[in-house]
Design an enzyme around this catalytic site. Structure first.
Site, PDB file in Angstrom:
ATOM      1  N   ALA A 133      31.577   4.648   2.299  1.00 44.97           N
ATOM      2  CA  ALA A 133      30.144   4.403   2.076  1.00 44.97           C
ATOM      3  C   ALA A 133      29.344   5.686   2.206  1.00 44.97           C
ATOM      4  O   ALA A 133      29.076   6.160   3.312  1.00 44.97           O
ATOM      5  CB  ALA A 133      29.650   3.360   3.066  1.00 44.97           C
ATOM      6  N   PRO A 137      20.136   3.859  -0.967  1.00 48.05           N
ATOM      7  CA  PRO A 137      19.070   3.598  -1.953  1.00 48.05           C
ATOM      8  C   PRO A 137      18.367   4.885  -2.402  1.00 48.05           C
ATOM      9  O   PRO A 137      17.998   5.012  -3.553  1.00 48.05           O
ATOM     10  CB  PRO A 137      18.112   2.676  -1.182  1.00 48.05           C
ATOM     11  CG  PRO A 137      18.986   1.980  -0.186  1.00 48.05           C
ATOM     12  CD  PRO A 137      20.038   2.970   0.206  1.00 48.05           C
ATOM     13  N   SER A 141      23.898  11.214  -6.167  1.00 45.09           N
ATOM     14  CA  SER A 141      24.572  12.481  -6.464  1.00 45.09           C
ATOM     15  C   SER A 141      24.349  13.521  -5.374  1.00 45.09           C
ATOM     16  O   SER A 141      25.260  14.273  -5.031  1.00 45.09           O
ATOM     17  CB  SER A 141      24.048  13.046  -7.786  1.00 45.09           C
ATOM     18  OG  SER A 141      24.327  12.152  -8.821  1.00 45.09           O
ATOM     19  N   GLY A 355      38.298  -2.882 -34.946  1.00 42.90           N
ATOM     20  CA  GLY A 355      37.418  -3.803 -35.660  1.00 42.90           C
ATOM     21  C   GLY A 355      37.056  -5.003 -34.793  1.00 42.90           C
ATOM     22  O   GLY A 355      36.935  -4.885 -33.578  1.00 42.90           O
ATOM     23  N   GLU A 379      32.555   8.869  -7.374  1.00 40.93           N
ATOM     24  CA  GLU A 379      33.167  10.123  -6.884  1.00 40.93           C
ATOM     25  C   GLU A 379      32.572  11.338  -7.599  1.00 40.93           C
ATOM     26  O   GLU A 379      33.239  12.352  -7.779  1.00 40.93           O
ATOM     27  CB  GLU A 379      34.696  10.108  -7.048  1.00 40.93           C
ATOM     28  CG  GLU A 379      35.398   9.093  -6.180  1.00 40.93           C
ATOM     29  CD  GLU A 379      35.189   9.316  -4.693  1.00 40.93           C
ATOM     30  OE1 GLU A 379      34.473   8.484  -4.091  1.00 40.93           O
ATOM     31  OE2 GLU A 379      35.698  10.291  -4.146  1.00 40.93           O
ATOM     32  N   THR A 381      29.304  12.075 -10.674  1.00 46.37           N
ATOM     33  CA  THR A 381      29.114  11.796 -12.108  1.00 46.37           C
ATOM     34  C   THR A 381      29.598  12.972 -12.967  1.00 46.37           C
ATOM     35  O   THR A 381      29.875  14.060 -12.455  1.00 46.37           O
ATOM     36  CB  THR A 381      27.613  11.578 -12.424  1.00 46.37           C
ATOM     37  OG1 THR A 381      26.929  12.809 -12.134  1.00 46.37           O
ATOM     38  CG2 THR A 381      27.012  10.441 -11.614  1.00 46.37           C
TER      39      THR A 381
HETATM   40  C1  LIG Z   1      30.771   0.097  -9.436  1.00 46.48           C
HETATM   41  C2  LIG Z   1      30.372   1.208  -8.527  1.00 46.48           C
HETATM   42  C3  LIG Z   1      31.153   1.517  -7.420  1.00 46.48           C
HETATM   43  C4  LIG Z   1      30.780   2.514  -6.554  1.00 46.48           C
HETATM   44  N1  LIG Z   1      31.528   2.751  -5.423  1.00 46.48           N
HETATM   45  C5  LIG Z   1      31.060   3.597  -4.480  1.00 46.48           C
HETATM   46  C6  LIG Z   1      31.712   3.718  -3.219  1.00 46.48           C
HETATM   47  O1  LIG Z   1      32.765   3.127  -2.966  1.00 46.48           O
HETATM   48  N2  LIG Z   1      31.130   4.506  -2.266  1.00 46.48           N
HETATM   49  C7  LIG Z   1      29.980   5.188  -2.498  1.00 46.48           C
HETATM   50  O2  LIG Z   1      29.504   5.870  -1.603  1.00 46.48           O
HETATM   51  N3  LIG Z   1      29.351   5.124  -3.699  1.00 46.48           N
HETATM   52  C8  LIG Z   1      29.856   4.340  -4.678  1.00 46.48           C
HETATM   53  N4  LIG Z   1      29.212   4.235  -5.882  1.00 46.48           N
HETATM   54  C9  LIG Z   1      28.006   5.017  -6.121  1.00 46.48           C
HETATM   55  C10 LIG Z   1      28.256   6.195  -7.050  1.00 46.48           C
HETATM   56  O3  LIG Z   1      29.053   7.143  -6.410  1.00 46.48           O
HETATM   57  C11 LIG Z   1      26.868   6.723  -7.461  1.00 46.48           C
HETATM   58  O4  LIG Z   1      26.319   5.774  -8.349  1.00 46.48           O
HETATM   59  C12 LIG Z   1      26.954   8.089  -8.104  1.00 46.48           C
HETATM   60  O5  LIG Z   1      27.304   9.050  -7.150  1.00 46.48           O
HETATM   61  C13 LIG Z   1      25.626   8.486  -8.748  1.00 46.48           C
HETATM   62  O6  LIG Z   1      24.570   8.331  -7.868  1.00 46.48           O
HETATM   63  P1  LIG Z   1      23.268   7.520  -8.324  1.00 46.48           P
HETATM   64  O7  LIG Z   1      23.703   6.244  -8.934  1.00 46.48           O
HETATM   65  O8  LIG Z   1      22.319   7.455  -7.168  1.00 46.48           O
HETATM   66  O9  LIG Z   1      22.644   8.387  -9.482  1.00 46.48           O
HETATM   67  P2  LIG Z   1      21.671   9.653  -9.354  1.00 46.48           P
HETATM   68  O10 LIG Z   1      22.209  10.634  -8.391  1.00 46.48           O
HETATM   69  O11 LIG Z   1      20.282   9.148  -9.115  1.00 46.48           O
HETATM   70  O12 LIG Z   1      21.794  10.264 -10.800  1.00 46.48           O
HETATM   71  C14 LIG Z   1      21.216   9.635 -11.949  1.00 46.48           C
HETATM   72  C15 LIG Z   1      21.606  10.493 -13.167  1.00 46.48           C
HETATM   73  O13 LIG Z   1      21.115  11.842 -13.000  1.00 46.48           O
HETATM   74  C16 LIG Z   1      22.195  12.778 -13.102  1.00 46.48           C
HETATM   75  N5  LIG Z   1      21.969  13.886 -12.150  1.00 46.48           N
HETATM   76  C17 LIG Z   1      21.738  13.800 -10.822  1.00 46.48           C
HETATM   77  N6  LIG Z   1      21.621  15.028 -10.281  1.00 46.48           N
HETATM   78  C18 LIG Z   1      21.794  15.916 -11.303  1.00 46.48           C
HETATM   79  C19 LIG Z   1      21.774  17.346 -11.378  1.00 46.48           C
HETATM   80  N7  LIG Z   1      21.581  18.106 -10.317  1.00 46.48           N
HETATM   81  N8  LIG Z   1      21.973  17.911 -12.600  1.00 46.48           N
HETATM   82  C20 LIG Z   1      22.178  17.134 -13.712  1.00 46.48           C
HETATM   83  N9  LIG Z   1      22.193  15.782 -13.680  1.00 46.48           N
HETATM   84  C21 LIG Z   1      22.003  15.187 -12.494  1.00 46.48           C
HETATM   85  C22 LIG Z   1      23.440  11.983 -12.717  1.00 46.48           C
HETATM   86  O14 LIG Z   1      24.608  12.559 -13.242  1.00 46.48           O
HETATM   87  C23 LIG Z   1      23.126  10.626 -13.325  1.00 46.48           C
HETATM   88  O15 LIG Z   1      23.460  10.610 -14.670  1.00 46.48           O
HETATM   89  C24 LIG Z   1      29.591   3.272  -6.803  1.00 46.48           C
HETATM   90  C25 LIG Z   1      28.829   2.991  -7.944  1.00 46.48           C
HETATM   91  C26 LIG Z   1      29.186   1.988  -8.789  1.00 46.48           C
HETATM   92  C27 LIG Z   1      28.320   1.693  -9.982  1.00 46.48           C
END
Ligand SMILES: Cc1cc2nc3c(=O)[nH]c(=O)nc-3n(C[C@H](O)[C@H](O)[C@H](O)COP(=O)(O)OP(=O)(O)OC[C@H]3O[C@@H](n4cnc5c(N)ncnc54)[C@H](O)[C@@H]3O)c2cc1C
Length: 402
Positions: A133, A137, A141, A355, A379, A381
């Protein structure tokens, strides 16, 4: 010299994982895609099998984690647990990635424990299924922005905060929670804690409905004055601002190749299915002729295969480096970026090439296209992996390149 042929001794493991994927995962793949949030009871037997593989020290098809401390007396190239886990994961995810993510005791938290726990902790937490975890919220990233706090109180730490999108957060026995010991000290103060289910103040708030990997539960967790014994802090409690984030971040060097391996397994499944469909439609793929002289579908397929191969080789390289105690952050991010992007492109293109058959539930292609996207998100993006690669290649710090 890196030889990226699969080592012969991994053959038995690959074969076993493939059989499990073909005979257990595939037949129930659609069932648990539809029955979201239902625990696949069929997995219990395989969890026991993987426990056996992991305890043999050879690694299996899950998230055992790899330890880098301690003396390593082996000479020459080592093909060890990282490579084995990657190879097994590819096979299992060829079967079903959502089901692999639901396997007891193979959580990303297990990889964290396996990678950074002390010997005593490793023994105490053995047999535990641990989720990971990090995300909150207000923090995804940028994991340095974590606001969950851990305050020392006598022999314990008291945790407060909320975690979202925790894979296996509902089903696992414990969660490895990232929290800050002191927000004013920045990323160096972020530590990870093993919090077991049933600890007062630890609550599973809800599980999410998702686009893909529906067999896997994704939970929101809340910690309210949750008291965790000091011995459950993984790594050192010291806040070393010179070392920064190194301790907790080390886990990613092991888990990113794993997620890349998941992507490769799904991509291979889609390519194999599409090849069969194309072949029954009379389209042959000829490796001895330039793609431009072939059927457009065959040319597109060859391009997809080239991406697949590149992702596969990068993933093997990053796992091999971890086995050989070589710093692999750059290669782990390259593999994750390439495999994450490729699996999304490959699965969607396969839906297109097949298709209407690809778009309906008659085949698993549409499911694999839905399952693929998460592999380019969790892990780290696609964008974050590229950022890490750029920093490493250009020699910039995270403060210099954001
Ligand atoms: C099904 C699922 C399972 C998951 N499992 C886990 C888990 O087990 N443990 C856990 O801790 N988390 C988990 N996550 C969370 C996941 O790791 C995060 O969703 C991910 O790290 C992205 O964070 P965010 O969604 O807050 O997006 P944000 O960080 O808000 O990013 C939104 C967009 O902006 C881009 N972005 C952000 N910063 C930059 C930058 N500096 N430069 C360019 N682009 C940027 C990102 O690439 C993304 O496209 C899970 C998510 C999902 C959907």
């Amino acid at each position: 010299m890196i030889n990226l042929e699969v080592p012969k001794k991994a053959g038995a493991l690959i074969n076993q994982a493939y059989q499990a994927a073909a005979e257990v995962f595939r037949p129930i793949s659609r069932k648990y895609d539809r029955a979201e949030h239902t625990y696949p009871a069929e997995l219990d037997m395989f969890a026991a099998l993987l426990d056996g593989l992991n305890s043999s020290g050879e690694g299996g098809a899950g998230a055992a984690g790899v330890r880098r401390s301690g003396a390593d007396t082996a000479k020459g190239n080592r093909n060890g647990a990282n490579l084995n886990v990657v190879l097994g994961t590819i096979e299992m995810c060829w079967g079903d990635v959502g089901l692999l993510l639901s396997m007891p005791r193979q959580g990303l938290g297990n990889a964290a424990i396996g990678s950074v726990a002390t010997d005593e902790q490793l023994e105490r937490f053995s047999g535990l299924w641990a989720a990971m975890a990090i995300t909150e919220p207000g923090c995804g990233s940028d994991s340095a922005a974590i606001t969950t706090t851990a305050v020392e109180d006598g022999e314990d730490y008291i945790l407060n905060g909320e975690k979202i999108f925790v894979t296996s957060g509902q089903r696992a026995d414990a969660v490895v929670v990232w929290a800050t010991l002191d927000k004013s000290k920045g990323r160096a103060a972020i530590k990870s804690f093993v919090v077991e289910k049933g600890t007062p103040g630890f609550e599973v708030v809800r599980v999410e409905h998702k686009l893909g990997i529906r067999a896997s539960d994704t939970a929101v967790l809340r910690f309210e004055n949750c008291r965790v014994p000091r011995e459950n802090l993984l790594g050192t409690p010291e806040i070393d601002t010179a070392k920064g984030f190194a301790g907790v971040m080390q886990t990613f060097d092991n888990t990113r190749p794993l997620v890349a391996a998941m992507a490769i397994g799904v991509a291979r499944a889609a390519l194999e299915e599409t090849r069969t469909i194309l072949s029954s439609a009379g389209v042959t793929i000829d490796y001895d002729r330039p793609s431009v002289t072939q059927h457009a579908a065959a040319a597109a397929f060859l391009q997809l295969e080239a991406d697949y191969e590149a992702a596969y080789l990068l993933t093997l390289e990053s796992a091999w480096m971890a086995d050989n105690r070589q710093p692999n952050s750059l290669q782990a991010s390259m593999a994750k970026a390439k495999a994450g992007r490729s699996v999304v492109e490959i699965t969607l293109k396969c839906v297109e090439l097949a298709g209407v058959f690809g778009y309906t539930e008659e085949s698993l292609l549409e499911k694999w296209a839905r399952d693929a996207k998460i592999l380019d998100i969790f892990e780290g993006t696609q964008q974050i992996q590229q950022l890490i690669v750029a920093r490493r290649v250009l020699g910039k710090t995270s403060a210099q390149l954001k």
